[in-house]
Design an enzyme around this catalytic site. Structure first.
Site, short mmCIF file in Angstrom:
data_model
loop_
_atom_site.label_atom_id
_atom_site.label_comp_id
_atom_site.label_asym_id
_atom_site.label_seq_id
_atom_site.Cartn_x
_atom_site.Cartn_y
_atom_site.Cartn_z
N ARG A 184 57.82 81.67 73.36
CA ARG A 184 56.57 81.96 74.07
C ARG A 184 55.45 82.02 73.04
NH1 ARG A 184 56.59 88.42 75.68
NH2 ARG A 184 54.55 87.84 76.48
N ARG A 185 54.20 82.01 73.49
CA ARG A 185 53.03 82.20 72.63
C ARG A 185 53.04 81.26 71.43
NH1 ARG A 185 52.89 88.80 72.45
NH2 ARG A 185 51.67 88.99 74.33
N HIS B 233 55.22 99.16 80.12
CA HIS B 233 56.04 98.92 81.32
C HIS B 233 55.39 99.51 82.56
CE1 HIS B 233 58.98 97.70 84.06
NE2 HIS B 233 58.87 98.90 84.57
N TYR C 156 53.63 98.55 87.17
CA TYR C 156 53.65 99.16 88.51
C TYR C 156 52.26 99.63 88.92
CZ TYR C 156 58.58 98.75 87.71
OH TYR C 156 59.82 98.24 87.41
N HIS D 29 58.71 84.88 84.03
CA HIS D 29 58.94 86.10 84.83
C HIS D 29 57.61 86.72 85.28
CE1 HIS D 29 60.12 90.23 85.80
NE2 HIS D 29 59.44 90.70 84.76
N PHE D 30 56.67 86.86 84.37
CA PHE D 30 55.52 87.67 84.80
C PHE D 30 54.47 86.89 85.59
CE2 PHE D 30 54.21 87.43 80.14
CZ PHE D 30 52.99 86.77 80.30
N HIS D 31 54.63 85.55 85.65
CA HIS D 31 53.71 84.84 86.54
C HIS D 31 54.16 84.88 88.00
CE1 HIS D 31 51.80 83.58 82.84
NE2 HIS D 31 50.76 83.25 83.58
FE1 HAS Z 1 58.95 92.76 84.22
C1 HAS Z 1 58.71 91.79 80.91
C2 HAS Z 1 62.10 93.95 83.65
C3 HAS Z 1 59.08 93.99 87.44
C4 HAS Z 1 55.57 92.21 84.57
N1 HAS Z 1 57.44 92.10 83.00
C5 HAS Z 1 57.56 91.73 81.68
C6 HAS Z 1 56.27 91.31 81.18
C7 HAS Z 1 55.37 91.48 82.22
C8 HAS Z 1 56.12 91.96 83.34
C9 HAS Z 1 53.88 91.21 82.18
O1 HAS Z 1 63.83 94.66 81.25
C10 HAS Z 1 55.98 90.74 79.80
C11 HAS Z 1 55.44 91.71 78.81
C12 HAS Z 1 55.19 91.00 77.51
O2 HAS Z 1 54.17 90.30 77.38
O3 HAS Z 1 56.04 91.09 76.60
N2 HAS Z 1 60.34 93.72 85.36
C13 HAS Z 1 61.57 94.11 84.93
C14 HAS Z 1 62.29 94.76 86.02
C15 HAS Z 1 61.43 94.76 87.10
C16 HAS Z 1 60.21 94.13 86.66
C17 HAS Z 1 63.66 95.32 85.99
N3 HAS Z 1 57.61 93.02 85.73
C18 HAS Z 1 57.86 93.55 86.96
C19 HAS Z 1 56.65 93.60 87.73
C20 HAS Z 1 55.65 93.10 86.92
C21 HAS Z 1 56.27 92.75 85.67
C22 HAS Z 1 56.54 94.15 89.13
C23 HAS Z 1 54.20 92.94 87.16
C24 HAS Z 1 53.55 93.31 88.23
N4 HAS Z 1 60.17 92.81 82.61
C25 HAS Z 1 61.41 93.39 82.57
C26 HAS Z 1 61.94 93.34 81.20
C27 HAS Z 1 60.96 92.74 80.41
C28 HAS Z 1 59.87 92.41 81.33
C29 HAS Z 1 63.21 93.84 80.71
C30 HAS Z 1 61.00 92.51 78.89
C31 HAS Z 1 61.44 91.15 78.57
C32 HAS Z 1 61.39 90.88 77.09
O4 HAS Z 1 62.47 90.64 76.51
O5 HAS Z 1 60.32 90.90 76.45
C33 HAS Z 1 61.72 95.37 88.47
O6 HAS Z 1 60.71 96.28 88.81
C34 HAS Z 1 61.86 94.32 89.53
C35 HAS Z 1 62.33 94.90 90.86
C36 HAS Z 1 61.99 93.95 91.98
C37 HAS Z 1 62.82 93.58 92.94
C38 HAS Z 1 62.34 92.61 93.99
C39 HAS Z 1 62.14 93.24 95.36
C40 HAS Z 1 61.56 92.24 96.29
C41 HAS Z 1 60.58 92.50 97.17
C42 HAS Z 1 60.07 91.38 98.05
C43 HAS Z 1 60.83 91.36 99.34
C44 HAS Z 1 60.44 90.17 100.13
C45 HAS Z 1 60.10 90.19 101.40
C46 HAS Z 1 59.71 88.91 102.03
C47 HAS Z 1 60.00 91.45 102.21
C48 HAS Z 1 64.22 94.10 93.05
C49 HAS Z 1 60.02 93.85 97.37
C50 HAS Z 1 60.61 88.53 103.19
C51 HAS Z 1 60.03 87.28 103.76
C52 HAS Z 1 60.18 86.88 105.03
C53 HAS Z 1 59.45 85.67 105.51
C54 HAS Z 1 61.03 87.57 105.98
CU CU Z 2 59.02 96.38 81.64
#
Ligand code: HAS
Ligand code: CU
Length: 560
Positions: free
Chosen positions: A445-446, A231, A235, A382-384
């Site tokens: 998946r996979r 996990h 980050y 999700h992860f793409h």
């Molecule tokens: Fe995830 C599975 C939960 C973030 C990557 N994640 C994965 C896997 C990968 C991955 C690679 O709880 C698969 C692993 C595998 O092969 O089995 N993930 C989360 C949560 C977050 C999260 C709670 N993941 C990421 C990030 C990744 C990533 C970042 C890569 C860089 N994820 C999971 C969970 C799994 C999971 C379960 C397991 C699933 C399973 O069953 O196997 C949080 O960190 C997300 C928080 C993000 C936000 C978004 C904030 C938005 C922002 C943009 C703002 C936009 C602006 C634009 C400013 C709350 C900061 C404004 C635009 C204008 C024009 C004004």
């Molecule tokens: Cu995770």
């Protein structure tokens, strides 16, 4: 005056050439790995569009070998090389302190050695174990040793970043660490703590097991050690993108960072809460008590907060920039952002993708919803749009100024750079729609589904529309890859030379108010690191001790 400052900047540019070379080596090797890995991506997407293109890739034995190459090169290798390049170069320039170039080249050499070993082990089909390499699937010793070397090399770079800050602090007692350095050091400290899991898994268990020195490993213990790192590694990929969003995007938008303190707070929260959450990848695993799953589940929601802070601070900073450019209204200001700057556009599109990626993450983090989609295509969906877009597209955007800055060559074909950003964004968003949708229908998946018998295909009868969307996305992404790498190679090999350092690093002009109590408290990184380690110990040790003392050793199997 003008002439004088020009010569000074030219002199500075020449003086920094050794650092630029080693940084460039890290970045370009990472991007080369991405090129190979990403070229397989459309084949994977076509598989989930029910089109089996793998038969045209005679050098690969199966879809699974291609998937292993794709995942390892893109998720593990590209990101680690890129991060190690930027997270040492940027703080060094900010502090105006020269890092040890010899040490960095040694780290680079170690990392390349690891890449070569692991690469051979994947290409000879001895290690078709996917990028998560769960036992009892057994790869060759070279695969695990190669990946271990990549991690060790990244920790060597982490040591150099921490050392740079220590040198600066000795020369500036009582002052707060400048922000880019603060962000880089917290990222590396987080990674040093987080990597303990994978280092233990690989060094203590997988290498001896694959070399035949021990006959079995406990799959559950190995998975738990893997996700201890698996996990927080997300980050480690994300935070260099956040460095760019906080440190450079406000200036690129014509404004400034609205809150230096909030930026630091979010990085500090990542240091504290990134690691003790790995169980959210193991909700369905037996052998982990439900109570500890719940603890890590709650901590997962803690680690969402710094990303929400980031969304707020970055939007406010961009709005400030747009206002300075004459933008007004609740949403109309968005039109005044620099939409003609490929570097900026790539990164804003990356942020937009992350709104959806983050929302999906929150769904996945929710115990009961996770059970619905775990091990389905929802997860790659999700992860793409997290690592595949929020991170990768931000890195593309950074290279549009960073590669010219490092090489002294003009960006090749800026319009094509813009096209690459938009096609990547559109392709990945469509891919995410197709894959999330198929996941909701229960498509695993996979799985080499395009190679399954027509009888089996009936299971996926409802999935026609999302399959078509996924296949179309693969084709758009192939174009995006061609566009981006044309720009990259064009810049490296055929572009016009410009004066070195004439593309400056877009650092903020304003430095934080030193001595602010909150900033000074957050600057005590040694103490915060100890607190982070304590939280990890509480969240993990009871389960790990139980697993270590009751191991069930299973011999390796090869399913391919
Ligand atoms: Fe995830 C599975 C939960 C973030 C990557 N994640 C994965 C896997 C990968 C991955 C690679 O709880 C698969 C692993 C595998 O092969 O089995 N993930 C989360 C949560 C977050 C999260 C709670 N993941 C990421 C990030 C990744 C990533 C970042 C890569 C860089 N994820 C999971 C969970 C799994 C999971 C379960 C397991 C699933 C399973 O069953 O196997 C949080 O960190 C997300 C928080 C993000 C936000 C978004 C904030 C938005 C922002 C943009 C703002 C936009 C602006 C634009 C400013 C709350 C900061 C404004 C635009 C204008 C024009 C004004
Ligand atoms: Cu995770």
């Amino acid at each position: 005056m003008a002439v004088g400052s020009l010569t000074t900047s030219a002199r500075t540019a020449v003086a920094w050439r050794p650092e630029k070379r080693v940084t460039g080596a890290f970045l370009i090797t990472g991007l080369a790995a991405l090129l190979v890995g990403a070229l397989l991506g459309p084949f994977q997407a076509m598989n989930y569009g029910d089109v089996n293109l793998y038969r045209y890739l005679p050098f690969l034995k199966s879809y699974y070998q291609g998937l292993t190459l794709h995942g390892v090169l893109n998720a593990l290798v590209f990101t680690t090389f890129f991060n190690c390049g930027v997270l040492v170069y940027l703080p060094a320039r900010e502090l105006d302190l020269r890092p040890s170039v010899g040490w960095l080249w040694t780290s680079y050499g170690t990392m390349v050695g690891g890449l070569v070993l692991a690469g051979i082990a994947i290409l000879d089909n001895s290690s078709t174990v996917m990028y998560t390499f769960y036992p009892p699937l057994q790869g060759s010793w070279a695969f695990y040793t190669g990946l271990a070397l990549v991690v060790v090399a990244s920790l060597m770079v982490a040591g150099e970043v921490v050392r740079l800050r220590a040198r600066w602090r000795r020369a500036h007692p009582g002052r707060a660490t400048p922000i880019v350095t603060y962000m880089s050091v917290t990222t590396m400290l987080m990674w040093s703590l987080a990597s303990l899991g994978i280092v233990t898994e690989v060094v203590v268990f997988l290498i001896p097991w694959s070399a035949g020195w021990i006959h079995g490993v406990d799959p559950e213990l190995a998975r738990t050690l893997f996700w201890f790192t698996g996990h927080p590694i997300v980050y480690f990929w994300l935070l260099p993108a956040y460095v760019s969003w906080y440190a450079f995007i406000p200036k690129q938008a014509g404004g400034e960072l609205v809150s230096d303190t909030l930026a630091r707070l979010s990085f500090l929260m990542f240091l504290l809460f990134s690691t003790p959450v790995g169980f959210h990848h193991q909700f369905t695993d037996p052998g982990i008590p439900g109570g500890w799953k719940l603890v890590q589940n709650i901590l997962t929601f803690f680690v969402v907060v710094p990303s929400l802070l980031t969304a707020f601070t970055i939007t406010a900073s961009m709005e400030l920039g747009a206002h300075r450019r004459g933008g007004r209204g609740v949403v109309a200001w968005i039109g005044k952002l620099p939409w003609n700057d490929a570097s900026f556009v790539a990164q804003v599109l990356a942020m937009i993708s992350f709104i959806f990626g983050g929302a999906g993450g929150i769904v996945l983090a929710s115990f009961n919803l996770n059970v619905l989609v775990h091990n389905t295509t929802f997860i790659p969906g999700h992860f793409h749009i997290t690592v595949g877009t929020a991170v990768t597209l931000t890195f593309f955007g950074m290279t549009f100024w960073l590669i010219p800055h490092l090489t002294g060559r003009k960006l090749f074909a800026p319009r094509l750079a813009m096209w690459s950003a938009w096609t990547w964004f559109v392709g990945m968003m469509l891919f995410a729609v197709g894959m999330h949708w198929q996941g909701l229908l229960g498509v695993p998946r996979r799985a080499w589904i395009s190679n399954m018998s027509p009888a089996l295909q009936g299971i996926y009868a409802d999935a026609h529309i999302p399959q078509v969307i996924t296949a179309v996305s693969g084709s758009i992404l192939m174009l995006a890859i061609i566009f981006y790498f044309t720009v990259l190679f064009g810049t490296l090999f055929s572009s016009r030379r410009i004066e070195e350092d004439s593309i400056a690093i877009p650092f903020q002009d304003r430095q934080p108010a030193h001595g602010e109590p909150m900033v000074m408290a957050m600057d005590r990184l040694g103490l915060w690191f100890l607190l982070a380690a304590a939280i990890v110990a509480i969240a993990y040790l009871p389960t790990l001790i139980h697993m270590f003392t009751g191991q069930l050793a299973i011999p390796g199997i090869r399913l391919w």
